[in-house]
Design a protein around this motif. Structure first.
Motif, short mmCIF file in Angstrom:
data_model
loop_
_atom_site.label_atom_id
_atom_site.label_comp_id
_atom_site.label_asym_id
_atom_site.label_seq_id
_atom_site.Cartn_x
_atom_site.Cartn_y
_atom_site.Cartn_z
N LYS A 11 0.84 -1.19 0.00
CA LYS A 11 0.00 0.00 0.00
C LYS A 11 0.88 1.24 0.00
O LYS A 11 1.79 1.37 0.81
CB LYS A 11 -0.90 -0.01 1.25
N VAL A 12 0.61 2.15 -0.92
CA VAL A 12 1.32 3.43 -0.98
C VAL A 12 0.28 4.53 -0.85
O VAL A 12 -0.64 4.63 -1.66
CB VAL A 12 2.09 3.58 -2.30
N GLY A 13 0.41 5.33 0.21
CA GLY A 13 -0.64 6.30 0.51
C GLY A 13 -1.92 5.57 0.85
O GLY A 13 -1.94 4.69 1.71
N GLY A 35 5.07 6.35 7.35
CA GLY A 35 3.80 5.66 7.23
C GLY A 35 3.16 5.71 5.85
O GLY A 35 2.07 5.17 5.65
N SER A 36 3.84 6.31 4.89
CA SER A 36 3.25 6.44 3.55
C SER A 36 3.32 5.13 2.77
O SER A 36 2.61 4.94 1.78
CB SER A 36 3.96 7.54 2.76
N PHE A 37 4.19 4.23 3.21
CA PHE A 37 4.34 2.91 2.58
C PHE A 37 4.04 1.84 3.62
O PHE A 37 4.51 1.91 4.76
CB PHE A 37 5.77 2.75 2.07
N GLU A 38 3.24 0.86 3.24
CA GLU A 38 3.00 -0.29 4.12
C GLU A 38 2.97 -1.56 3.29
O GLU A 38 2.25 -1.66 2.29
CB GLU A 38 1.69 -0.17 4.89
N LEU A 39 3.76 -2.51 3.70
CA LEU A 39 3.71 -3.87 3.16
C LEU A 39 3.02 -4.71 4.23
O LEU A 39 3.47 -4.75 5.36
CB LEU A 39 5.12 -4.37 2.89
N PHE A 40 1.90 -5.34 3.86
CA PHE A 40 1.17 -6.09 4.88
C PHE A 40 0.63 -7.40 4.32
O PHE A 40 0.49 -7.57 3.11
CB PHE A 40 0.03 -5.25 5.46
#
Length: 222
Positions: free
Chosen positions: A60-62, A210-215
């Protein structure tokens, strides 16, 4: 493979070994390395009982999910199925991967390393540094720290390294990915842990802002 964000290019050097035993002998326990202790803290001993793992890797980006792909890994014979959009593909991970399956294999290595990196401290032949104390890149807390370095030859991205940060419980809290040529350096968190049949898995990895999340979602360990 087109890379939409930097961390999607993190494809470590060594593939998971065909023998994925979680056993550590009594003699080894007496002389466990820090790497083995970290793997054990994340449930390494329970992996020998795992028959299959399912998970979905998301980036997820933004506010936008840029990547989402689902995996079904049968650990007994390394049969791996990828479902991405409306397309599903299956291959057997062994020492003779066909050329037309290498892109698929790269994706699996990337995604499964994020899922089970603590176990790779035992499975792979990375060089592990001596433990020291260092300031973690995101929380700025002093933590225990080791560097995990991969060989300069072989694999998809040789020479990459990782600085991992953990506290007394030996559970990973943060890391810094470094490319072999030093052009990329990316810190992320290790958080939102959950126990899946004895495997402690971090379901979220976030950049400092927090602008990038790998989940991960849809995790099943059977």
């Amino acid at each position: 493979m087109k890379k939409t964000v930097l961390l999607l290019s993190i494809l470590l050097t060594i593939s998971c070994k065909n023998e994925k035993s979680g056993d550590i002998s009594s003699a080894e326990k007496e002389e466990e390395t820090r790497a083995q202790e970290i793997a054990r803290a994340h449930g390494f001993e329970n992996f020998k009982d795992v028959e299959e793992i399912k998970f979905t890797f998301n980036v997820k980006v933004g506010d936008s999910v840029r990547t989402s792909r689902s995996w079904h890994w049968k650990t007994s014979n390394d049969e791996i199925r990828l479902t991405e959009g409306d397309i599903s593909r299956t291959y057997i991970k062994d020492d003779s991967i066909a050329d037309d399956e290498k892109e698929l294999d790269q994706k699996f290595i990337n995604d499964s390393y994020w899922l089970l990196f603590p176990f790779q401290l035992v499975w792979s032949d990375a060089e592990i540094s001596e433990e020291k104390k260092a300031e973690a890149p995101i929380s700025k807390k002093e933590m225990r720290n080791i560097t995990v370095s991969y060989p300069s030859e072989g694999g998809y991205t040789p020479g990459d390294s990782y600085e991992i940060f953990y506290e007394d419980d030996l559970i990973l809290k943060e890391w810094i990915y470094k490319s072999a040529d030093g052009s990329r350096k990316s810190p992320t968190t290790w958080e939102d842990y959950k126990d899946f049949n004895g495997l402690k898995i971090a379901r979220s990895h976030k950049s400092p802002d927090g602008s990038f999340e790998l989940f991960f979602s849809g995790i099943e360990v059977n």
